[in-house]
Design a protein around this motif. Structure first.
Motif, PDB file in Angstrom:
ATOM      1  N   HIS A 165       3.213  -2.859 -18.419  1.00 44.29           N
ATOM      2  CA  HIS A 165       1.984  -2.389 -18.528  1.00 44.29           C
ATOM      3  C   HIS A 165       1.571  -1.028 -17.831  1.00 44.29           C
ATOM      4  CE1 HIS A 165      -2.344  -2.732 -17.419  1.00 44.29           C
ATOM      5  NE2 HIS A 165      -2.586  -3.848 -18.466  1.00 44.29           N
ATOM      6  N   ALA A 166       0.735  -0.399 -18.751  1.00 41.10           N
ATOM      7  CA  ALA A 166       0.365   1.077 -18.475  1.00 41.10           C
ATOM      8  C   ALA A 166      -0.138   1.491 -16.960  1.00 41.10           C
ATOM      9  CB  ALA A 166      -0.654   1.777 -19.487  1.00 41.10           C
ATOM     10  N   GLU A 167      -0.716   0.453 -16.402  1.00 40.40           N
ATOM     11  CA  GLU A 167      -1.372   0.607 -14.883  1.00 40.40           C
ATOM     12  C   GLU A 167      -0.844  -0.321 -13.873  1.00 40.40           C
ATOM     13  OE1 GLU A 167      -5.572   0.321 -15.558  1.00 40.40           O
ATOM     14  OE2 GLU A 167      -6.065   1.935 -17.020  1.00 40.40           O
ATOM     15  N   LEU A 168      -0.506  -1.539 -14.396  1.00 39.27           N
ATOM     16  CA  LEU A 168      -0.215  -2.475 -13.554  1.00 39.27           C
ATOM     17  C   LEU A 168       1.116  -2.903 -13.397  1.00 39.27           C
ATOM     18  CD1 LEU A 168      -3.459  -4.825 -13.627  1.00 39.27           C
ATOM     19  CD2 LEU A 168      -3.186  -2.960 -11.867  1.00 39.27           C
ATOM     20  N   ALA A 188       4.643   1.855 -13.726  1.00 38.90           N
ATOM     21  CA  ALA A 188       3.311   2.383 -13.328  1.00 38.90           C
ATOM     22  C   ALA A 188       3.213   2.493 -11.786  1.00 38.90           C
ATOM     23  CB  ALA A 188       2.172   1.737 -14.053  1.00 38.90           C
ATOM     24  N   GLN A 189       3.552   1.069 -11.078  1.00 39.97           N
ATOM     25  CA  GLN A 189       3.356   1.034  -9.749  1.00 39.97           C
ATOM     26  C   GLN A 189       4.386   1.561  -8.937  1.00 39.97           C
ATOM     27  OE1 GLN A 189       0.776  -0.711  -8.101  1.00 39.97           O
ATOM     28  NE2 GLN A 189      -0.360  -0.272 -10.025  1.00 39.97           N
ATOM     29  N   GLY A 232       4.898   8.643  -5.675  1.00 41.16           N
ATOM     30  CA  GLY A 232       3.779   9.778  -5.720  1.00 41.16           C
ATOM     31  C   GLY A 232       4.501  10.663  -7.062  1.00 41.16           C
ATOM     32  N   TRP A 233       4.436   9.920  -8.215  1.00 39.19           N
ATOM     33  CA  TRP A 233       5.105  10.306  -9.428  1.00 39.19           C
ATOM     34  C   TRP A 233       3.739  10.262 -10.406  1.00 39.19           C
ATOM     35  CZ3 TRP A 233      10.413   7.706 -10.124  1.00 39.19           C
ATOM     36  CH2 TRP A 233      11.130   8.261  -9.157  1.00 39.19           C
ATOM     37  N   ILE A 234       3.697  11.178 -11.314  1.00 38.61           N
ATOM     38  CA  ILE A 234       2.621  10.988 -12.438  1.00 38.61           C
ATOM     39  C   ILE A 234       3.485  11.096 -13.809  1.00 38.61           C
ATOM     40  CG2 ILE A 234       0.893  12.141 -13.418  1.00 38.61           C
ATOM     41  CD1 ILE A 234       0.166  13.594 -11.247  1.00 38.61           C
ATOM     42  N   SER A 291      12.785  -1.722  -6.766  1.00 35.66           N
ATOM     43  CA  SER A 291      12.145  -0.796  -7.940  1.00 35.66           C
ATOM     44  C   SER A 291      11.143  -1.877  -8.566  1.00 35.66           C
ATOM     45  CB  SER A 291      13.093  -0.341  -8.974  1.00 35.66           C
ATOM     46  OG  SER A 291      13.775  -1.299  -9.632  1.00 35.66           O
ATOM     47  N   GLU A 292      11.282  -3.303  -8.129  1.00 36.91           N
ATOM     48  CA  GLU A 292      10.141  -4.104  -8.913  1.00 36.91           C
ATOM     49  C   GLU A 292       9.233  -4.946  -8.155  1.00 36.91           C
ATOM     50  OE1 GLU A 292      12.417  -4.574 -13.041  1.00 36.91           O
ATOM     51  OE2 GLU A 292      13.025  -6.044 -11.842  1.00 36.91           O
ATOM     52  N   ARG A 293       9.208  -4.327  -6.840  1.00 41.90           N
ATOM     53  CA  ARG A 293       8.310  -5.169  -5.786  1.00 41.90           C
ATOM     54  C   ARG A 293       6.982  -4.959  -6.230  1.00 41.90           C
ATOM     55  NH1 ARG A 293       8.019  -3.090  -1.318  1.00 41.90           N
ATOM     56  NH2 ARG A 293       7.232  -4.818  -0.392  1.00 41.90           N
ATOM     57  N   PHE A 294       6.413  -3.960  -7.030  1.00 43.77           N
ATOM     58  CA  PHE A 294       4.812  -3.808  -6.988  1.00 43.77           C
ATOM     59  C   PHE A 294       3.982  -4.352  -8.082  1.00 43.77           C
ATOM     60  CE2 PHE A 294       7.801  -0.357  -5.205  1.00 43.77           C
ATOM     61  CZ  PHE A 294       7.223  -0.417  -3.733  1.00 43.77           C
TER      62      PHE A 294
END
Length: 262
Positions: free
Chosen positions: A112-115, A119-120, A126-128, A233-236
């Motif tokens: 998902h592009a935002e959530l 993305a998270q 602090g990456w874009i 890496s997958e907590r968010f």
């Protein structure tokens, strides 16, 4: 309170519909079923999110009074024989005994592009990310490309920052002399995406795990590899998705993190 006359929260079908609309699981070829994996009570007021449907998370969700549990790693995967014995029996029995719905989304929750997880993780570190489709690579375009808001002069410096932000050691196979301007990443066990990341022009690749071949690829191709932990890496993603849907449907949301060194 009589549940038949209670209009607080939402129905199980409404929750499933909101998640499917948000995450679009039909667009992915996945390793197991996405969506509702274990059916619980019809009315949902409290959703708990977590990474993996382990017994520890299920018990914590029970203690928290959850009606539904949303996870990234569910119970059923391609190749499992389907028998409800041992650890699988324990997990399913606990969910059924307490009438808790288990909902799991794997690749859709990564993407998902935002959530999503990618993305998270970027937001947390602090990456874009670069815009899709140019900023995507690998199978089903799950890998992301981007840069750090804070410049680093070496992959070692970037790795230290990742360690600090995630609160755990990472494994670094360095590429001395190469500035990590363009970062490629894909959460979880995406070490097989490393060659695609190299082909996409990455200076460093970040994922959860590393296998034996990737160390050689890093040294021979001059692209650094950072393994920061599958769980870390997958907590968010799961809590971000659950919080979004909880606001949409008027639910209570609780994220429960079960520590995992992997």
């Amino acid at each position: 309170m009589n549940e038949a006359h209670d209009d607080t929260g939402c129905s199980r079908a409404q929750l499933l519909g909101a998640l499917d609309e948000l995450l679009q699981p039909q667009l992915f070829r996945d390793y197991g079923p996405n969506g509702l994996q274990v059916e619980g009570r019809e009315r949902v007021r409290h959703i708990v999110s977590g990474v993996t449907a382990s017994l520890a998370l299920i018990d914590a969700a029970i203690a928290a009074g959850a009606d539904a549990l949303l996870v990234h790693h569910g119970l059923f995967w391609r190749g499992h024989d389907g028998r409800l014995t041992g650890w699988m029996k324990q997990r399913v029995a606990r969910l059924l005994a307490h009438d808790i719905n288990l909902l799991a989304y794997h690749l859709p929750l990564d993407a998902h592009a935002e959530l999503g997880n990618n993305a998270q993780l970027a937001r947390h570190l602090g990456w874009i990310g670069e815009e899709a489709p140019q900023g995507r690579f690998g199978e089903q375009s799950l890998g992301w490309l981007g840069r750090s808001l804070q410049p680093f002069d070496s992959a070692a410096a970037l790795a230290l920052d990742v360690e600090r932000r995630l609160g755990r050691p990472v494994t670094l196979v360095d590429a001395p002399g190469r500035t990590p301007r363009r970062i490629a990443w894909c959460t979880g066990g995406a070490q097989s995406y490393f060659e695609a990341a190299i082909a996409a022009g990455a200076d460093v690749f970040v994922t959860g795990e590393i296998s034996e071949p990737q160390a050689h690829y890093a040294r021979e191709c001059g692209v650094a590899f950072i393994a920061c932990g599958h769980h870390a890496s997958e907590r968010f993603g799961a809590p971000a998705v659950a919080a979004h849907v909880a606001r949409q449907l008027g639910l209570v949301h609780t994220f429960i993190d079960i520590p995992n060194p992997a």
